[in-house]
Each structure stands twice: as structure tokens, then as C-alpha cells.
Design a protein around this motif. Structure first.
Motif, short mmCIF file in Angstrom:
data_model
loop_
_atom_site.label_atom_id
_atom_site.label_comp_id
_atom_site.label_asym_id
_atom_site.label_seq_id
_atom_site.Cartn_x
_atom_site.Cartn_y
_atom_site.Cartn_z
N MET A 1 -76.45 44.03 -19.57
CA MET A 1 -75.18 44.27 -18.90
C MET A 1 -74.12 44.56 -19.93
O MET A 1 -74.26 44.23 -21.08
N ARG A 2 -73.10 45.19 -19.47
CA ARG A 2 -72.11 45.64 -20.43
C ARG A 2 -70.70 45.50 -19.90
O ARG A 2 -70.47 45.37 -18.72
N VAL A 3 -69.78 45.51 -20.83
CA VAL A 3 -68.36 45.56 -20.49
C VAL A 3 -67.84 46.91 -20.94
O VAL A 3 -68.14 47.35 -22.04
N HIS A 454 -66.37 36.94 -21.29
CA HIS A 454 -67.18 37.67 -20.30
C HIS A 454 -68.64 37.73 -20.76
O HIS A 454 -69.56 37.40 -20.01
N GLU A 455 -68.84 38.10 -22.01
CA GLU A 455 -70.20 38.28 -22.51
C GLU A 455 -70.88 36.96 -22.85
O GLU A 455 -72.04 36.75 -22.50
N HIS A 459 -71.92 36.19 -18.53
CA HIS A 459 -73.23 36.64 -18.07
C HIS A 459 -74.32 35.60 -18.27
O HIS A 459 -75.29 35.56 -17.54
N GLU A 484 -70.77 41.82 -12.77
CA GLU A 484 -69.64 42.12 -13.66
C GLU A 484 -68.40 41.34 -13.21
O GLU A 484 -67.63 40.84 -14.03
N HIS A 543 -67.90 48.35 -12.89
CA HIS A 543 -66.84 47.54 -13.50
C HIS A 543 -65.51 47.80 -12.78
O HIS A 543 -64.72 46.88 -12.58
ZN LIG Z 1 -70.67 42.59 -18.28
#
Ligand SMILES: [Zn+2]
Length: 675
Positions: A1-3, A454-455, A459, A484, A543
Motif C-alpha cells: 500500500m502506498r501514500v 500512516h505508514e 497500515h 487508505e 487516496h
Molecule cells: Zn497507505
């Protein structure tokens, strides 16, 4: 997963938030000790609403030689898979790129106005890895005529261009065949369409190449063996999985990737050798069990100073959220910037024990979260030229729960974002000068800290209810946005916790202002992000959906935010930080319950009500205000370039890094197109 990047409205990268940067200051004042020349160039050019920005990796030159050589081989592995993602985007995308690159590389004799339009379109194509905007998922088209395009191709051919056409097809015939993709916005209009409207199928309505001729109804009763790494095709009435592996689909690229991963191993530390070897094995077999072995080996490699992500990773492009998009990243740990993120990781259990949700969804033992601030050397496929700013992997929930996850904050990307964008946006959308000043002073620090949370604690947190399947399967097309949102909410919730002061992360005197600045900017973003969706009245990107959902939910359920107007302009004003945080806690408890229980209907209602739809008139107003400021909607990055230095015996003795400063040069070089 990413921001992904939240708001491109930075002044400086404040390294300590008690040392404020002056409003609208140029970037130099608060740079870190290792940052070189403050006046070097970041913003290279603008193409429509995109910015092209040079990415720097300052620490690379001082890495030990062995790590540089390791990076070189991983860098080549990242480049070797680049075309996979472009093909995953659309079945014609590589052919389209081939035509465009030949014209751009051989422009002699092409009509200047047509050439300028082809260059504009090609740059957008490169930035987005195909003909779809990465934020809106919609197709963009060439604005010249098909005849002018054909004339340009013929002129280029006369100037030395070599067009690759399928056997037996002339250039004219190929361009005629591709004409709808280049010119007609209504043919294959959306790459990923999770909400196509009543009675329409999400797979049929999505133009990507992860499926061919398949609808959701076909999948009933079908057992998918290679969820993440296959293309699903309906052939003569039966479903076939075309597996991505060395002797399967994308075999040519995968074989090349494998070669470089093998060449890297002699230079890698032991835990990384194991990770690379299991990755090679997975690329060879394509089997789920081998992918799981790789995920475990990768997450267990906790200390390697150089690392890579290479494979079919994120599932955002698949409307089902199952198929992985290929990406390649290579990076090294930025030791200076890793301290804060490590502090959060060390205290992860403290945060987990205080998550504002039902205790049964808390993890009794948060598994080894490995968190680093990193500098990226190259990003390809799904992660470049448009890049995330934070990544947490692996995505496999079962492996995360058992073995933990690794989190990275992409510090040189964040730096390049900040240094390349002007600070005028917050002024336009702030209700008071104080809000704007607070944002200038604390916004950047607050955003970076929220991203880290967040990271690192976001998650990685929470657990599933007993006996439920994976949340991806249960929550389907709303899973990514829900996840997210969950991670964002955790950042928003804990940024107001005194624990952050106690840990030395936020100076006590600044805490209230940092919290307020973050809540204000997150609130403004729900308005400002609408500028990115110039067509339609629906948000597709996950997001963006989650951020819209959170603010609109708070507006509907708390008194934290007020919508006000002045001089015909709309503002979202964060009026009560305590109410904001309390609301965030309540929403977070509900979001976690939905995830833990796999409550599809709950997720759907949440996003359909608050996250997907918006008012077109409001968007038009925001777009008009942003246009006046001439700000980009997104940025794509020109990557550093590595070149090996060989000794007399041909062995690599060093690797040099340089900065191409030009998107066209880099992209033609990546494709091996000669001028
Ligand atoms: Zn994320």
C-alpha cells in the motif's frame, strides 16, 4: 500500500518545526545538512496540469562501492520490467508509445504545430505510463487531426524513424487501427472504473489489460489460481489465466529482470540474497507459494542499507483489487531522516494498545515493523515517473499479521515535491491569514509526520475478526480506499496525542499549532483536490476517495468543519480541533469494524455517501481558482541515471550517478530509441 502526495503547497521542508520558515520562502532556509546547492533546479517543465521535476539522490555517491554495484544491478532489473506495466495499462499502449517515440526522436520535416502537439501528448503518455491520467483514470487524446498525425509519422520515417508494425501491417494501416485510441475520448475512456453505474460491469467498463473479454458474472464459480500475477482472458467461452512468469506472459521482460537479480546477489548481504533468490524463484514459477516465500524473505530482510521492490505489487488498477501492477523501485536508507520513523516503529505497540476501536480488533503483538526514510534511485512501472511518497508492504494480510511489514518514507521524493511547487495555494483556500501562516510554518512538518504515522503505525495495525476471509476479498472495490482511509485516520488521531511530545517528536510549545495546521490542511484538501478531476462528478483514485470521505463524514457527523463563502468563493474551515479529533476517533472505530468484519455493505455505504460523488459546480469553482495560480495537479519525476565504471578486466569498479534534467532524453534512453 502506498501514500500519495496530499497537497502540493509547500514552502520548505522544515527539519525542526520550532524553527519556522517565513511565508512563501524559497526552499533554501531549512534544508538538511546533506542537501547541496539550494538553488539547483527541481522544476524542469510544465505540461498541461503536470509538472516535471528532477529527483536527486545525494547520498548515493558516498555509499560503499559494493552497495553501489548492488544498486546498479537492481536498477537494471527495475528498468527491465518497465514495459510490463505499460502493457498492463492498455493492450495497445506499447504500440502507441512506439509510434510516438519514433516521431519525437526523428522530428525533421514534421510540421511544427503538429510536432508540438505530439510532444505534449507524448510527455503526458510517459508521465502516466499510457494514455490515461493517473489521477482521474480518464483517457487523454491527441488534439491534432489523424491526417496531420499520419503526415508526421511519414515525415519521421523519411527522416530515419523505424516504426515497428505487426507482421503484414503497413504504417498507415497500424495508425488507422490505433486511431480510436489516439483520438477518440469515448473509446476505452476509463482505465479503472469501479462505479460504472447501475447495470454495468466493473471489468467491462475498465479499459485496462488485466482482463480480456471477462465480466464479473464469468467469475462466479471460477477458482482463480494466480490472482495477483495473471491476466484473465475469456477464450472460446472459457476463462484462462495467462500467468506472468519467465516462461509465460511477459516472459521476455521477466527473464531479463531475473538475469539482473541474479547478478546482484554476490553484492548483497545475506538476508537480501535470500530475498532476491526467492523472488527469482517466484518469477520462474509464478506460484502463490513462491510469492509467499518471497514476501516473507523480503520482510525478514530488515537491515539491508540498499533495498528493492520489484514485482506485481499494488492492486489499485484492478477494479476488483486483485491483480498486481508491475513496479520496480531501488533505494537506500537515508540515515539522517530515519530517526523519527524508527521512534514511531519502536513504540508501535503503545499506539496499537490505544487504537480507538473495539479491543478485539487490536493486535496483542504488533509484529516487527521495519520503518525507514529512504532515498529513491529509480522508480519504474506503477511507481514512476509519478511516485508515491510512502510505501508499506507486503500487501498480503496473512503475511503482515504473522511476519510484519516494512515501511518506507520516500524522503528525496518529498523533498523534490516541496522544492518544486509554489506556496500560493494555501493562501487561496485558507479562511484567515492566520490559517495560511500556520500552514506555512507547520504544514510541511505536520504532513510529513502524518505520513510517517500512516505508514508505520497505520497500515500495520488492527486485526481481522475470527473466521473471516481476507478483507480484500470481502470488501472488494472499496477495500483500497477503506484501508487508505484507516491509515490516514490513525495519523490524524495520534498527531494530537501528548505521547508525540513525550517521545520528542513534536516540541511541546508547537503541539497545538501542528495539530491545527494538519487538520486545517486535511480539511482544505477535500476542496482543493477536486481540481484534479476535471471531468465527471466522481472520484476514482482511492487516496482521493478516502480523503473526501473523511472530511465529508466529519462535516455530516460533527461540528468540526464549517463550509463558508466569501466573495463568491467557497471555503472549508476547520473550526474545532477537539471535535475534529473526537470525530476522527469515532470514524476510525467504524472503519476498523468494517475492515475486521469484512462488512462490504458498510464500506459501500460509507463511500457512496461521502467519498465518491462531488458537486460539479464546486469543482468548477476550485478549478477556476487554481488556474489563476497556475499550479500543477500532479508531478512526474526524472530519475537519476546510473552509469557503471569498469576496470581493465571489464569488472565494475564504481557506479556514477548523474541527473538527466530532461524527461524526453530519459524516456527515449529507457526505450532504447536512437535519435
Ligand atoms: Zn497507505
Amino acid at each position: 500500500m502506498r501514500v500519495t502526495a496530499l497537497i502540493l503547497a509547500a514552502a520548505t521542508l522544515a527539519s525542526a518545526c520550532s524553527t519556522p520558515a517565513p511565508t512563501e520562502a524559497p526552499a533554501a532556509t531549512a534544508s538538511t545538512p546533506s542537501a547541496p546547492s539550494p538553488d539547483r533546479k527541481y522544476l524542469l517543465e510544465r505540461i498541461d496540469d503536470a509538472a516535471v521535476v528532477q529527483l536527486y539522490a545525494d547520498g548515493f555517491a558516498s555509499l560503499p562501492t559494493q552497495q553501489k554495484i548492488l544498486t546498479w544491478h537492481l536498477y537494471q532489473a527495475a528498468l527491465a520490467g518497465r514495459d510490463i506495466f505499460i502493457d498492463q495499462k492498455h493492450r495497445n499502449a506499447l504500440e502507441m508509445r512506439g509510434v510516438l517515440e519514433q516521431i519525437v526522436a526523428h522530428p525533421a520535416g514534421v510540421d511544427p504545430a503538429t510536432l508540438a502537439e505530439i510532444q505534449r501528448y507524448t510527455k503526458l503518455f510517459w508521465l502516466n505510463n499510457g494514455p490515461y491520467n493517473n489521477l482521474t483514470a480518464r483517457k487523454f487524446v491527441l488534439k491534432c487531426t489523424p491526417d496531420a498525425f499520419l503526415a508526421a509519422a511519414r515525415a519521421s520515417a523519411a527522416a530515419g524513424a523505424r516504426f515497428t508494425t505487426p507482421a503484414g501491417e503497413s504504417l498507415d494501416a497500424m495508425l488507422a487501427r490505433l486511431q480510436p485510441m489516439f483520438f477518440d475520448p469515448n473509446v476505452d475512456p476509463i482505465v479503472t472504473n469501479k462505479n460504472p453505474g447501475a447495470g454495468r460491469d466493473i471489468l467491462q467498463a475498465s479499459a485496462n489489460n488485466l482482463y480480456s473479454g471477462v465480466s464479473m458474472a464469468d467469475l462466479e464459480g471460477f477458482t482463480e489460481k494466480y490472482g495477483l500475477n495473471s491476466r484473465l482472458v475469456k477464450r472460446d467461452g472459457t476463462l484462462v489465466e495467462e500467468v506472468y512468469k519467465a516462461d509465460g506472459m511477459y516472459g521476455k521482460q521477466i527473464t531479463e529482470i531475473v538475469k539482473h537479480l541474479e547478478a546482484a546477489q554476490p553484492y548483497a548481504p545475506e538476508p537480501m540474497v535470500k530475498a532476491l533468490a526467492t523472488l527469482v524463484r517466484f518469477y520462474q514459477t509464478g506460484e502463490v507459494a513462491d510469492r509467499e516465500r518471497y514476501d516473507i524473505a523480503w520482510v525478514q530482510d530488515k537491515d539491508s542499507p540498499v533495498d528493492t521492490i520489484n514485482g506485481f505489487i499494488e492492486v489499485y488498477m484492478d477494479p476488483r483489487g486483485i491483480k498486481g501492477s508491475w513496479e520496480g523501485l531501488v533505494y537506500y536508507v537515508n540515515q539522517e531522516k530515519t530517526a523519527r520513523i524508527k521512534t514511531l516503529a519502536t513504540n508501535a505497540q503503545w499506539f496499537e494498545d490505544r487504537m480507538p476501536w473495539d479491543a478485539k480488533y487490536r493486535k496483542p503483538n504488533v509484529q516487527g515493523i521495519v520503518a525507514n526514510a529512504i532515498d529513491v534511485v529509480v522508480e519504474t512501472g506503477d511507481s514512476g515517473p509519478v511516485t508515491p511518497i510512502g510505501i508499506n508492504l507486503p500487501n498480503d494480510q496473512a503475511i503482515r499479521e504473522k511476519h510484519g511489514s516494512k515501511s518506507v518514507a520516500l524522503s528525496n521524493v518529498t523533498e523534490a515535491y516541496n522544492q518544486s511547487t509554489p506556496g500560493s495555494m494555501r493562501g487561496e483556500f485558507s479562511w484567515t491569514p492566520e490559517e495560511s501562516e500556520r500552514s506555512a510554518k507547520f504544514g510541511e512538518f505536520a504532513a510529513a509526520l502524518t505520513t510517517d504515522m500512516h505508514e508505520v503505525i497505520g497500515h500495520a495495525s488492527g486485526r481481522q475478526a475470527e473466521g473471516k476471509g481476507t478483507p480484500q476479498e470481502l470488501i472488494k472495490e472499496h477495500f483500497s480506499a477503506l484501508e487508505e482511509g484507516r491509515a490516514d485516520l490513525i495519523g490524524l488521531y495520534f498527531i494530537a496525542d501528548p505521547k508525540l511530545v513525550e517521545l520528542g517528536i513534536i516540541p511541546a510549545a508547537d503541539h497545538d499549532a501542528v495539530v491545527r495546521a494538519e487538520y486545517e490542511s486535511y480539511t482544505r484538501n477535500a476542496l482543493v483536490q477536486l481540481r484534479r478531476i476535471r471531468e465527471g462528478t466522481q472520484i476514482e483514485e482511492d487516496h482521493m476517495r478516502n480523503r473526501q470521505m473523511i472530511i465529508r463524514w466529519l462535516m455530516a457527523n460533527t461540528k468540526a468543519i464549517e463550509e463558508r463563502t466569501r466573495d463568491g468563493k467557497t471555503y472549508l474551515v476547520m473550526a474545532d480541533p477537539a471535535a475534529f479529533r473526537e470525530g476522527v476517533g469515532k470514524l476510525l472505530a467504524e472503519v476498523q469494524r468494517i475492515k475486521s468484519e469484512g462488512d462490504y455493505a458498510g464500506a459501500k455505504a460509507l463511500f457512496e455517501t461521502h467519498g465518491v460523488h462531488f458537486d460539479a459546480k464546486l469543482r468548477d469553482e476550485v478549478v477556476a481558482r487554481v488556474e489563476k495560480l497556475n499550479l500543477p495537479s500532479y508531478s512526474g519525476f526524472v530519475m537519476p541515471k546510473l552509469v557503471p565504471v569498469a576496470g581493465p578486466d571489464g569488472q565494475i569498479t564504481d557506479v556514477q550517478i548523474s541527473y538527466p534534467m530532461d524527461l524526453t532524453t530519459q524516456m527515449l534512453e529507457y526505450s532504447g530509441v536512437r535519435k
